[in-house]
Design a protein around this motif. Sequence first.
Motif, PDB file in Angstrom:
ATOM      1  N   THR A   1       4.972   6.983   1.689  1.00  0.00           N
ATOM      2  CA  THR A   1       5.441   5.735   2.286  1.00  0.00           C
ATOM      3  C   THR A   1       4.922   4.558   1.476  1.00  0.00           C
ATOM      4  OG1 THR A   1       5.562   6.629   4.539  1.00  0.00           O
ATOM      5  CG2 THR A   1       5.312   4.247   4.332  1.00  0.00           C
ATOM      6  N   ILE A   2       5.812   3.640   1.128  1.00  0.00           N
ATOM      7  CA  ILE A   2       5.403   2.382   0.500  1.00  0.00           C
ATOM      8  C   ILE A   2       5.591   1.286   1.540  1.00  0.00           C
ATOM      9  CG2 ILE A   2       7.705   2.215  -0.589  1.00  0.00           C
ATOM     10  CD1 ILE A   2       4.448   0.646  -1.986  1.00  0.00           C
ATOM     11  N   ALA A   3       4.502   0.584   1.845  1.00  0.00           N
ATOM     12  CA  ALA A   3       4.527  -0.416   2.919  1.00  0.00           C
ATOM     13  C   ALA A   3       4.041  -1.757   2.403  1.00  0.00           C
ATOM     14  CB  ALA A   3       3.647   0.051   4.076  1.00  0.00           C
ATOM     15  N   GLY A   4       4.512  -2.832   3.058  1.00  0.00           N
ATOM     16  CA  GLY A   4       4.088  -4.174   2.681  1.00  0.00           C
ATOM     17  C   GLY A   4       4.780  -4.645   1.413  1.00  0.00           C
TER      18      GLY A   4
ATOM     19  N   GLU B   1       0.839  -1.196   0.000  1.00  0.00           N
ATOM     20  CA  GLU B   1       0.000   0.000   0.000  1.00  0.00           C
ATOM     21  C   GLU B   1       0.874   1.245   0.000  1.00  0.00           C
ATOM     22  OE1 GLU B   1      -3.059   0.268   2.915  1.00  0.00           O
ATOM     23  OE2 GLU B   1      -3.765  -1.798   2.625  1.00  0.00           O
ATOM     24  N   ILE B   2       0.345   2.325  -0.557  1.00  0.00           N
ATOM     25  CA  ILE B   2       1.029   3.612  -0.565  1.00  0.00           C
ATOM     26  C   ILE B   2       0.288   4.546   0.387  1.00  0.00           C
ATOM     27  CG2 ILE B   2       1.771   5.571  -1.974  1.00  0.00           C
ATOM     28  CD1 ILE B   2       1.534   3.666  -4.430  1.00  0.00           C
ATOM     29  N   TRP B   3       1.020   5.133   1.314  1.00  0.00           N
ATOM     30  CA  TRP B   3       0.435   6.078   2.266  1.00  0.00           C
ATOM     31  C   TRP B   3       1.072   7.451   2.049  1.00  0.00           C
ATOM     32  CZ3 TRP B   3       1.932   2.343   6.788  1.00  0.00           C
ATOM     33  CH2 TRP B   3       1.142   1.187   6.716  1.00  0.00           C
ATOM     34  N   ILE B   4       0.277   8.500   2.108  1.00  0.00           N
ATOM     35  CA  ILE B   4       0.787   9.867   1.967  1.00  0.00           C
ATOM     36  C   ILE B   4       0.383  10.659   3.199  1.00  0.00           C
ATOM     37  CG2 ILE B   4       0.857  11.940   0.541  1.00  0.00           C
ATOM     38  CD1 ILE B   4      -0.121  10.228  -1.799  1.00  0.00           C
ATOM     39  N   SER B   5       1.370  11.226   3.877  1.00  0.00           N
ATOM     40  CA  SER B   5       1.087  11.984   5.103  1.00  0.00           C
ATOM     41  C   SER B   5       0.668  13.408   4.762  1.00  0.00           C
ATOM     42  CB  SER B   5       2.326  12.008   5.997  1.00  0.00           C
ATOM     43  OG  SER B   5       3.295  12.897   5.482  1.00  0.00           O
ATOM     44  N   ASP B   6       0.209  14.146   5.767  1.00  0.00           N
ATOM     45  CA  ASP B   6      -0.195  15.544   5.569  1.00  0.00           C
ATOM     46  C   ASP B   6       0.976  16.394   5.071  1.00  0.00           C
ATOM     47  OD1 ASP B   6      -2.717  14.882   6.415  1.00  0.00           O
ATOM     48  OD2 ASP B   6      -2.411  15.588   8.485  1.00  0.00           O
TER      49      ASP B   6
END
Length: 558
Positions: free
Chosen positions: A381-384, A371-376
Motif C-alpha cells: 500500500t502506498i499512502a499519503g 509511506e509504504i505499508w506491506i501487509s502480512d
Amino acid sequence: MAFFMEKGRMTTMSQFSAMEREQLLAKVEEQPYDVLIIGGGITGCGLALDSVTRGFNTLLVEMQDFASGTSSRSTKLVHGGLRYLKQFEVKMVSEVGKERAIVYENAPHVTTPEWMLLPIYKEGTFGKFSTSLGLRVYDFLAGVKKSERRKMLGVEETLKKEPLLKTKDLLGSGYYVEYRTDDARLTMEVAKKAAEKGASLFNYVKAESFVYENGKVSGAILKDQETSKEYTVRAKKVINATGPWVDSLREKDGSRKGKRLQLTKGVHIVLDQSVFPLKQAVYFDTPDGRMVFAIPRDGKTYVGTTDTVYQEQLENPPITREDEQYIIDSIHFMFPDVNLNIDDIESSWAGIRPLIYEEGKGPSEISRKDEIWISDSGLITIAGGKLTGYRKMAEAVIDMVSKQMEQETGQKSVPGQTKYMRLSGGEFRSPEEYKQYTIEKKAELSSLGFSEKDAHHLAAFYGTNAGYLIEIANRIKNQNKLPLTVEVPLLYAIHHEMAVRPADFFIRRTGALLFDFDWVEKWKSPVIDYMKEHLGWSFEQTERYRRELELRIEDLNN
C-alpha cells in the motif's frame, strides 16, 4: 496507431481506446502479471509507468474513470509545499521541490511556471525577514534555477502586481515561482505513456476481492462496471494505490491495523474575471491560519482551499454552503474591494486528501509525506503524498518491488527510467521547443478551419499529440457531424484516452465543466448522441450516462 474508416466512422487500433477496451479486458485472464496496480489516479498511473519501463508485465485497474478522485480535484499546482517548511518537513520540501522542475521538463504542455505573490502584513503569519529567509531556503532546497528565484517586493511593487490586495498594514511581498497544471490532464499523459510502453490500463474496473495462495495475495477478482463481467487476474505483486480508498482495500485484505488514513476535504470555487478580475496568482493566509490560493486561469479566477476533517461519501464529495462561504469570506478578507457573493460562483470542486493520521494534529498540520505499508499477505500500500511527488513515490515503490522480485524469483529489472522520460504529449527537447511547436501546429490547425483562439488552445493543450488531432481533422473534414472544435477532441478522447462516458470527456479530458460551463451546456446533448452512435450504446446506457453527467453538472455548478 493506425486510423481506418468503418461504417462511416473512424476507428483506431490502440491500447488506450474506448473502442478496444472490452476486447482488451477479455484478455487479462490469459497470463499472470508481474504487477497489478489498483487505483488510476496520479499515484497509480505513475506506478504503472515506472513498473512497465523496468520490464514488468503491468496491469492497472480503476473502479471509476482515471483521475476521477483526488487527482482531478486538487489546487492544480505542481508545487513544493512552501508552508511545510513551517512544520520542518525539510526533506519533503527538498524532494518535491526538485520534482516540480522534472514534471515541467517532461510535460511542459500541462505544466506552466506561475509567479506567485505572497503578501506580507504587519500582524500576519509571515514577516518580511521570515518570508525572505523561508523563500531563500525554499529556493535552495528545491534547486530553483536562477531566473525563477525569489524576489522581495515593496508595497508599491506589490500593488502594481495585484491592485486588488488589501492595502491596510501591507509591508510588501515575496514573489516566487510555482507550477500551474491541469491535474487530470497530467494523470492522463502519465497513463497514456504507460500504455504506450506496454502496460494495460482500464477504467471502470473494480477490484472486488483479493485472490490468495498459501496466505499470500496473488491476484484479484475484477468486475467491469460497464458490463458486470468478472475476471480473475493473477499477479506476483499487488499494489494498493487507491488514495482515499486505501483503508477500504486494506480491510478487504484483513490488514487494516496500525497506521491509518485521516481524510480531509478541500474545496475550490471558480469565478468569472468580470466579478473577480485577479491579475496575479496570490498565496495568502486567512485569519484562522489556513493558506489559500487565488489563481487566474483562462478568463476565470479559482480560489481554494478549505481543509476540514471528512468522514462522508468518498465518491463525488459534496460542497456545502459553509465551504463556499468560507472561501468567499477569505476573498473579502484579502481583497476587500471585490464585491461578490455565493451566487457569483460558476462552478466548484471538492477533493479528498488521503493523509496519514497523526495523533493530536489538525487537518492543516498533518504532514503530506508518503509511506509504504506491506501487509502480512504481501499487499503493498502506498499512502499519503502529494501530486508533485508522484514520480518519486512510484520510483520508491517499484524499487522495493524490484528487490522483492529478485530475492523471491530471481527476476531482475532495470533501474528507474522516468526521471528524464517525456510524458505523452511532452516529447520536446526543452520547454522552449514546446513554444515553437505550438506556433507551428496552431498554423496547421488554423488552415483546417479552426479559429485562431481554438487552434492555439488545441496546440498548447495537447502538445506533441496535436499531430493526431490534425490527422483526425483531415480525415473527417467535410463529413464531420459536429463542429471540428468539438468532434476532433472528442474523437481523440475516445480513441486515444479511453473516454468511455460523456462525463469523462467534459470533466477530465477537457476540464470544460470547471472552466467553460457554457460550452458544456451547449454541446452536452450533441456529444451524448454522437458517443451513443460511435460506441453503440443502448437506450438504457445512454440515459444512465446522460443522468450521470447532469448530476456532475449539479454537483459542480450548485
